[in-house]
Enzyme design. Structure first.
Site, PDB file in Angstrom:
ATOM      1  N   SER A  48       0.821  -1.208   0.000  1.00  0.00           N
ATOM      2  CA  SER A  48       0.000   0.000   0.000  1.00  0.00           C
ATOM      3  C   SER A  48       0.860   1.266   0.000  1.00  0.00           C
ATOM      4  O   SER A  48       1.666   1.480  -0.908  1.00  0.00           O
ATOM      5  CB  SER A  48      -0.948  -0.051   1.205  1.00  0.00           C
ATOM      6  OG  SER A  48      -1.933   0.953   1.145  1.00  0.00           O
ATOM      7  N   ASP A 169      -6.268  -3.653  -1.195  1.00  0.00           N
ATOM      8  CA  ASP A 169      -5.096  -3.284  -0.387  1.00  0.00           C
ATOM      9  C   ASP A 169      -4.333  -4.517   0.121  1.00  0.00           C
ATOM     10  O   ASP A 169      -4.900  -5.424   0.716  1.00  0.00           O
ATOM     11  CB  ASP A 169      -5.587  -2.461   0.808  1.00  0.00           C
ATOM     12  CG  ASP A 169      -4.469  -1.766   1.557  1.00  0.00           C
ATOM     13  OD1 ASP A 169      -3.426  -2.391   1.793  1.00  0.00           O
ATOM     14  OD2 ASP A 169      -4.655  -0.595   1.915  1.00  0.00           O
TER      15      ASP A 169
END
Length: 288
Positions: A48, A169
């Site tokens: 991320s 994510d």
């Protein structure tokens, strides 16, 4: 989905945790590395915000991420609770990626060139299987890979597809991908954290609610439910790595001022400077 195994050898890995706006700490550490021309790594693994920070780092774009954290990422165009409550994005990656393309683009060509003889991986999570997926971006899709790695379920609603699979994510399945670095042959692993070294991940309300809202995807829901367990397993690896593996941790002490959605400029700047300070000290200590 796991990447192919490498024979265990002398690889040196740099692993960077995500964490939303907390990522400004790792951007400070990496900027200190750039200034010190410190780069003993042949494997980079980020999740991320960590993958985004690593990308600017390998491209040699000093303070690019600092500009983003303290600029567009603090605006209501990016973080907006009111928009989320009426069905929109809480964190609008579409806005942020469009802004970057216009105003402060990632030098994807430099990313690809500077990792040509190395390996760069961005951790994502498969919606269908709930497992971690480690993508090696190319110049032409580098930004798309980073967006997939950063697409937090529920908080960002636009589907991200890579290689015919829907991704969210990477922090859902592998927030601190130290074990993947080890699987790929790293004997020395430097980890840049977004949490204090003694942080304990608990099953809080946010995690439970996100899992509940992902009920249409049972395997992703289960991965979310077990996120604290997988996170703590990574920390156990950091504290007690396998024989022959050394792990070095750069973690904010005592903890960061900023949180996942912090927009306060003073707090963000303090955490960036903390990262720069700790990064400088670490690079000097490594060389000595």
């Amino acid at each position: 989905m796991r990447g192919r195994r490498w024979s265990i050898g002398g690889r040196t890995a740099l692993v960077v945790e995500g964490g939303g706006m907390r990522g400004i700490f790792s951007s400070g550490v990496l900027d200190a590395f750039l200034l010190a021309k410190f780069d003993p790594f042949d494997l980079y693994v980020g999740t991320s915000a960590g993958a985004c920070n690593l990308s600017s780092h390998v491209a040699g774009q000093y303070k690019r991420n600092y500009r983003l954290y303290t600029g567009p990422m603090r605006t209501r165009y990016f973080i907006n609770l009111g928009r989320f409550l009426v069905g929109g994005h809480f964190m609008d990656l579409d806005y942020l990626w469009d802004y970057c393309a216009r105003e402060d683009p990632l030098d994807a060509a430099a990313c690809a060139k500077n990792t040509q003889n190395k390996e760069f991986l961005a951790a994502c999570t498969s919606v269908e299987s709930g497992e971690a997926v480690y993508l090696r971006p190319r110049e032409e899709n580098w930004n798309a890979v980073l967006k997939a790695s950063s697409a937090m379920p529920v908080l960002f609603k636009t589907p991200q597809y890579m290689d015919s699979q829907r991704l969210v994510d990477g922090g859902v399945a592998d927030a601190v991908p130290v074990e993947e670095a080890h699987r790929r042959g790293a004997a020395r692993i430097v980890v840049i954290r977004s949490q204090a070294a003694d942080y304990i991940k608990k099953d809080g309300m946010e995690n439970r609610l996100t899992a509940l809202l992902c009920w249409r995807h049972p395997r992703l829901k289960e991965t979310l439910r077990r996120k604290p367990e997988s996170y703590m397993r990574s920390l156990d690896f950091i504290k007690q790595p396998p024989v022959g593996v050394k792990v070095f941790q750069i973690a904010p002490e005592p903890k960061l001022n900023s949180g996942r959605t912090t927009r306060d400029l003073e707090l963000l700047q303090a955490d960036y400077e903390l990262g720069r300070s700790q990064g400088k000290v670490f690079a000097e200590a490594w060389r000595e």
